[in-house]
Scaffold this active site. Sequence first.
Site, PDB file in Angstrom:
ATOM      1  N   THR A  21      -1.402   5.637   1.895  1.00  0.00           N
ATOM      2  CA  THR A  21      -2.582   5.172   2.018  1.00  0.00           C
ATOM      3  C   THR A  21      -2.725   4.642   3.331  1.00  0.00           C
ATOM      4  O   THR A  21      -1.542   3.286   3.771  1.00  0.00           O
ATOM      5  CB  THR A  21      -2.229   3.691   0.172  1.00  0.00           C
ATOM      6  OG1 THR A  21      -2.477   4.822  -0.629  1.00  0.00           O
ATOM      7  CG2 THR A  21      -4.163   2.986   1.077  1.00  0.00           C
ATOM      8  N   LEU A  54       1.176  -1.286   0.537  1.00  0.00           N
ATOM      9  CA  LEU A  54       0.249   0.086   0.136  1.00  0.00           C
ATOM     10  C   LEU A  54       1.081   1.283  -0.681  1.00  0.00           C
ATOM     11  O   LEU A  54       1.741   0.816   0.220  1.00  0.00           O
ATOM     12  CB  LEU A  54      -1.041   0.087   1.208  1.00  0.00           C
ATOM     13  CG  LEU A  54      -2.125  -1.093   1.357  1.00  0.00           C
ATOM     14  CD1 LEU A  54      -2.828  -1.003   2.495  1.00  0.00           C
ATOM     15  CD2 LEU A  54      -3.035  -0.875   0.147  1.00  0.00           C
ATOM     16  N   ASP A  55       0.848   2.473  -0.407  1.00  0.00           N
ATOM     17  CA  ASP A  55       0.945   3.052  -0.765  1.00  0.00           C
ATOM     18  C   ASP A  55       1.626   4.206   0.884  1.00  0.00           C
ATOM     19  O   ASP A  55       0.750   3.169   1.372  1.00  0.00           O
ATOM     20  CB  ASP A  55       0.826   4.592  -1.277  1.00  0.00           C
ATOM     21  CG  ASP A  55       0.817   4.441  -2.881  1.00  0.00           C
ATOM     22  OD1 ASP A  55       1.043   3.027  -3.933  1.00  0.00           O
ATOM     23  OD2 ASP A  55      -0.693   4.853  -3.651  1.00  0.00           O
ATOM     24  N   TYR A  56       2.510   4.886   0.789  1.00  0.00           N
ATOM     25  CA  TYR A  56       2.771   5.275   2.286  1.00  0.00           C
ATOM     26  C   TYR A  56       1.948   6.579   2.607  1.00  0.00           C
ATOM     27  O   TYR A  56       1.407   6.261   3.579  1.00  0.00           O
ATOM     28  CB  TYR A  56       4.056   6.739   1.581  1.00  0.00           C
ATOM     29  CG  TYR A  56       4.745   7.263   3.045  1.00  0.00           C
ATOM     30  CD1 TYR A  56       5.733   6.354   3.552  1.00  0.00           C
ATOM     31  CD2 TYR A  56       4.865   8.577   2.858  1.00  0.00           C
ATOM     32  CE1 TYR A  56       5.678   7.007   4.793  1.00  0.00           C
ATOM     33  CE2 TYR A  56       4.641   9.061   4.280  1.00  0.00           C
ATOM     34  CZ  TYR A  56       5.600   8.644   4.550  1.00  0.00           C
ATOM     35  OH  TYR A  56       6.017   9.155   6.255  1.00  0.00           O
TER      36      TYR A  56
END
Length: 243
Positions: free
Chosen positions: A105, A101-103
């Site tokens: 998110t 998951l993105d930083y």
Amino acid sequence: MERLQKVIAHAGIASRRKAEELILDGRVKVNGSVVKELGVKVGSSDKIEVNGIPLEGEEPVYFLLYKPRGVISSVSDDKGRKVVTDYFPHIEQRIYPVGRLDYDTSGVMLLTNDGEFANLLMHPSSEVEKVYVAKVKGVPSKEKLRTLERGVLLEDGKTAPAKVKLLSLDKKNETSIVELIIHEGRNRQVRRMFDAIGHPVLKLKRERYGTLNLHGLNAGESKELTPHEVKQLRVLAMKKRNK
């Protein structure tokens, strides 16, 4: 099947880099034969020895983490930022995240030491649904939402059909809350999909992964999956392959 050095590392014998050195030095055997190549892959039935000592496989473990924003989906970070494994200080097994998951998110993230399970879930043919709730800039029209449903052309190809629902809108602040359900896992895919229709993501959360959700958890909290939950994910991931 997993690379030999990865299996050695997950068993807690040595780091992956040190495991590679052990292999190159001829100190590792697979099924009684010395292996000196780093590309060799092994399965659960293979007998591995390191320095003449049989390798005991780790007991597989499976966790769900409510990943907070501002955390890296990795086991380490060269910039010293917080990573998802920091939330499991008392776990002896060498676990790692399934996908990422993105930083910025938050939401459902799986971690395990079961490479076969992780690869199954991340395989392109996997049909495990991922449910995201995005706060986006502006109010997408019905036609733009249909574009998301049909598939958006990104630089790495067109996305698969998705399920989309406009949950709410804030006319005063010109923002909307949109639910997006996909089964792909491309890098920053959800953000890129909304960028493609002209409604950048302001905040993003993964609410559900297959049959798993965040009920009962606060950001930064985790739980161990039950055998039934693990089996359900396997079944979902294998669904398309068995058609």
